[in-house]
Every structure is written in C-alpha cells, then in structure tokens.
Design an enzyme around this catalytic site. Structure first.
Site, short mmCIF file in Angstrom:
data_model
loop_
_atom_site.label_atom_id
_atom_site.label_comp_id
_atom_site.label_asym_id
_atom_site.label_seq_id
_atom_site.Cartn_x
_atom_site.Cartn_y
_atom_site.Cartn_z
N ALA A 151 0.84 -1.26 -0.09
CA ALA A 151 0.09 -0.08 0.07
C ALA A 151 0.80 1.11 -0.06
O ALA A 151 0.54 2.25 -0.56
CB ALA A 151 -0.90 -0.22 1.36
N THR A 203 0.64 5.65 -1.45
CA THR A 203 0.17 6.85 -0.60
C THR A 203 0.48 8.06 -1.34
O THR A 203 -0.22 9.10 -1.43
CB THR A 203 0.91 6.71 0.70
OG1 THR A 203 2.09 6.71 0.41
CG2 THR A 203 0.32 5.35 1.56
N ASP A 247 -5.22 -1.50 -6.34
CA ASP A 247 -5.93 -0.33 -7.07
C ASP A 247 -5.41 -0.19 -8.44
O ASP A 247 -5.88 1.03 -9.14
CB ASP A 247 -4.99 0.97 -6.48
CG ASP A 247 -3.40 0.89 -6.17
OD1 ASP A 247 -2.98 0.01 -7.10
OD2 ASP A 247 -3.13 1.26 -5.55
N HIS A 265 -3.81 -10.10 -3.93
CA HIS A 265 -5.09 -9.68 -3.20
C HIS A 265 -6.23 -9.24 -4.28
O HIS A 265 -7.10 -8.49 -3.50
CB HIS A 265 -4.79 -8.63 -2.01
CG HIS A 265 -3.76 -9.19 -0.97
ND1 HIS A 265 -3.30 -8.49 -0.09
CD2 HIS A 265 -3.57 -10.61 -0.79
CE1 HIS A 265 -2.43 -9.21 0.64
NE2 HIS A 265 -2.63 -10.34 0.43
N CYS A 283 -21.62 -18.73 -8.62
CA CYS A 283 -21.30 -19.34 -9.68
C CYS A 283 -20.01 -18.79 -10.35
O CYS A 283 -19.61 -19.47 -11.48
CB CYS A 283 -22.38 -19.39 -10.62
SG CYS A 283 -22.89 -17.54 -11.26
N CYS A 330 -26.73 -11.55 -8.64
CA CYS A 330 -26.14 -12.35 -9.78
C CYS A 330 -27.27 -12.48 -10.93
O CYS A 330 -28.18 -12.81 -10.33
CB CYS A 330 -25.54 -13.72 -9.43
SG CYS A 330 -24.84 -14.69 -11.00
N CYS A 386 -27.57 -16.68 -11.31
CA CYS A 386 -27.86 -17.53 -10.52
C CYS A 386 -28.61 -17.02 -9.12
O CYS A 386 -28.91 -17.85 -8.16
CB CYS A 386 -26.82 -18.62 -10.09
SG CYS A 386 -25.72 -17.85 -8.93
P1 NAD Z 1 0.77 -1.71 4.97
O1 NAD Z 1 -0.54 -0.69 5.20
O2 NAD Z 1 0.60 -2.72 6.10
O3 NAD Z 1 1.97 -1.22 5.07
C1 NAD Z 1 2.41 0.12 4.13
C2 NAD Z 1 3.67 0.42 4.65
O4 NAD Z 1 4.17 1.43 3.63
C3 NAD Z 1 3.84 1.00 6.05
O5 NAD Z 1 5.09 0.64 6.73
C4 NAD Z 1 4.12 2.54 5.59
O6 NAD Z 1 4.85 3.27 6.77
C5 NAD Z 1 4.99 2.26 4.50
N1 NAD Z 1 4.80 3.78 3.64
C6 NAD Z 1 3.50 4.47 3.47
N2 NAD Z 1 3.74 5.51 2.61
C7 NAD Z 1 4.92 5.33 2.02
C8 NAD Z 1 5.59 5.97 0.98
N3 NAD Z 1 5.16 7.00 0.41
N4 NAD Z 1 6.86 5.34 0.66
C9 NAD Z 1 7.41 4.27 1.39
N5 NAD Z 1 6.70 3.64 2.36
C10 NAD Z 1 5.56 4.11 2.69
O7 NAD Z 1 0.62 -2.28 3.66
P2 NAD Z 1 0.68 -3.58 2.89
O8 NAD Z 1 2.21 -4.12 3.39
O9 NAD Z 1 0.61 -3.70 1.48
O10 NAD Z 1 -0.02 -4.88 3.53
C11 NAD Z 1 -1.30 -4.82 4.00
C12 NAD Z 1 -2.57 -4.69 2.96
O11 NAD Z 1 -2.80 -3.44 2.39
C13 NAD Z 1 -2.64 -5.56 1.49
O12 NAD Z 1 -3.32 -6.73 1.85
C14 NAD Z 1 -3.14 -4.57 0.60
O13 NAD Z 1 -4.29 -5.45 -0.14
C15 NAD Z 1 -3.88 -3.68 1.21
N6 NAD Z 1 -4.03 -2.46 0.96
C16 NAD Z 1 -4.02 -1.98 -0.60
C17 NAD Z 1 -4.05 -0.74 -0.91
C18 NAD Z 1 -3.87 -0.31 -2.33
O14 NAD Z 1 -4.22 -1.07 -2.91
N7 NAD Z 1 -3.25 1.02 -2.53
C19 NAD Z 1 -4.47 0.43 0.13
C20 NAD Z 1 -4.50 -0.16 1.45
C21 NAD Z 1 -4.52 -1.43 1.81
#
Ligand code: NAD
Length: 251
Positions: free
Chosen positions: A24, A28, A104, A121, A132, A154, A157
């Site tokens: 994730a 961000t 995403d 995921h 189905c 659905c 079904c």
């Molecule tokens: P997590 O939230 O556990 O960890 C994210 C890590 O990234 C944290 O340690 C955080 O400090 C760090 N971080 C945040 N912004 C950053 C940046 N700009 N640069 C570098 N590091 C940064 O997320 P994870 O490890 O992906 O695992 C948890 C779950 O999050 C997964 O199952 C995923 O499906 C889900 N998720 C996905 C999204 C998305 O698709 N964007 C968003 C939220 C959660």
C-alpha cells in the site's frame, strides 16, 4: 546519491531477473491511504466489514461495502513516480515481474502490461458472483446501485455479488499465486516497496527469493517485519527512492 542508495544499486547491477514486490505504501503518494497509518483505511472502515463470512451473512455489511465501492473506490488516483519506475525497470528488460498486494490497478495504469503483474489480493475493478463465479460488468452494477439496488444479485443464479478484492478469510486467486511463485523461483533479486511485510502468505514471496542468498532490498518509510533479513533497507519515500535506484542501474 546517498551511500546506502549507491550500495543498493551495486547489489542490483548484475541482477537480470529482478522482482518488485509492492504494498500500500507505493500508492500513498498517489493519494490512496495505507491500512495502518494515521489516515489509514482502518480509520474510516471497520476491518470486520472485509471478512468474507460477515459479508455473506449480513446484508448491512454488503450494503456498506457497495457504498464504499461506488462511485469510484480510489477517486481519480493516478500512478506516481514509483509506479513509473517499475515500468522503466520492465522496459530496461530487468524486471521478471511485479507482485503486488495492492488492489488499485496503478501499476497497469502506469503502463506495466497485465502479464507483468501478479495481484495477490485481487483487484477493485472486477465484480463476480460468489456462488457461480460469473463476472459482472461494474458499470451495470453501479447503474443498478444508483437506481436503489443496494444488495445486487447475480444475473445468472441469484447469488451474492462481491468485488474481486480478496477479503479476509478468502482464498487468494490461484493464477496470481502461481505466477508469483514462478517468478519467485526464477528471480535473482527482489526489491520490496511500501510494504510492512507483515501480511502472509504474501510476505513469503520476497522471503523465498532472499532465502536462496539473493539480494533483498527494502524501500519503506518506517520499520518492516523483514528489515533484519534485508541486504539493505532504504528508509524513505517510494516515489523518491525507487526512481533513483532504477535510474542508477538502467542509465
Ligand atoms: P501496510 O499498510 O501494512 O504497510 C504499508 C507500509 O508502507 C507502511 O510501513 C508505511 O509506513 C509504508 N509507507 C507509507 N507510505 C509510504 C511511502 N510513500 N513510501 C514508502 N513507504 C511508505 O500495507 P501492505 O504491506 O501492503 O499490507 C497490507 C494490505 O494493504 C494488503 O493486503 C493490501 O491489499 C492492502 N491495501 C492496499 C491498498 C492499495 O491497493 N493501494 C491500500 C490499502 C491497503
């Protein structure tokens, strides 16, 4: 270039089949919150609403889930420089594949071909029947939802529909896991970006590559669960550090 970055680039220079493993944190800087941060998803939604058994059993949970899915789950989020750096690595012929925990779709939006991404995921783009398996057009379901069908069923079904995001308690998509495992067997280095590396089985993927003695680089803001086994940890922002690292080994 910092000493750590230069060291990481030297470690990667001879690698020919690099895997990028993302979480994730790579998104961000595109405006999508991670799970556990101060603006994290869990400050707005309850994790219990993302448990498969509750979703199946409780119409109110499904109604809330559709309300978070429409109109667009991630607004107009666009790929950032970290997503683009992964594409640069691919175009330089050094990337074996990108394994992501993200739902995403921003790796593909940045230009990475679908066949170069394994989405462990799932993906927020799709909608399918839990009974189905029939896929449904998200635009049709959204139209039904706008017209007041808050628990759409659905077409074939009558089963419960669900977004193709993997919920807690749900099996990971077989084809994506197979692809990730194949790449993990063949990779000669892995760079994990923006992941706490605390979610399993996903975190086994970089661990498998590192366990054979290959280079394991972590780029993350804040600690991860695997910092102690990394060849080197680059502390900081993904959209700054990953482009610099990729630049250093491709130009
Ligand atoms: P997590 O939230 O556990 O960890 C994210 C890590 O990234 C944290 O340690 C955080 O400090 C760090 N971080 C945040 N912004 C950053 C940046 N700009 N640069 C570098 N590091 C940064 O997320 P994870 O490890 O992906 O695992 C948890 C779950 O999050 C997964 O199952 C995923 O499906 C889900 N998720 C996905 C999204 C998305 O698709 N964007 C968003 C939220 C959660």
């Amino acid at each position: 270039m910092s000493q750590d970055l230069a060291f990481a680039a030297r470690l990667l220079l001879d690698a020919k089949r690099i895997m990028v493993f993302t979480g994730a944190g790579i998104s961000t800087e595109s405006g999508i919150p991670d799970f556990r941060g101060t603006d994290g998803i869990w400050t707005k939604f309850s994790p219990e609403d993302f448990m498969l058994d509750r979703y199946v059993a409780d119409r109110a949970v499904r109604t809330r889930a559709w309300a978070s899915r429409f109109p667009k789950m991630f607004g107009n989020a666009q790929p950032n420089d970290a997503h683009r750096a992964v594409v640069d690595l691919w175009e330089a012929g050094k990337l074996i594949g990108c394994v992501t925990q993200n739902i995403d779709g921003l790796h593909q939006a940045a230009g990475l071909p679908q066949h170069a991404v394994a989405e462990l995921h799932g993906n927020a783009d799709g909608i399918a029947c839990l009974q189905c398996g029939a896929p449904h057009d998200p635009a049709d379901i959204e139209q039904r939802w706008i017209e007041g069908d808050v628990d759409p069923r659905c077409d074939h079904c009558g089963g419960i529909l669900k977004s193709t995001i993997v919920f807690f308690g749900e099996i990971l998509p077989h084809s994506e896991v197979e692809q990730a495992n194949r790449w993990a067997e063949e990779a000669d280095a892995v760079v994990a970006v923006g992941s706490s590396l605390s979610v399993y089985p996903a975190a086994y993927v970089p661990l498998e590559i590192a366990s054979r003695g290959n280079t394991f680089i972590i780029i993350n803001k804040g600690p991860t669960d695997l910092d102690s086994v990394a060849s080197i940890k680059l502390e900081g922002m993904a959209a700054t550090l990953l482009p610099r690292l990729v630049d250093a080994i491709t130009s």
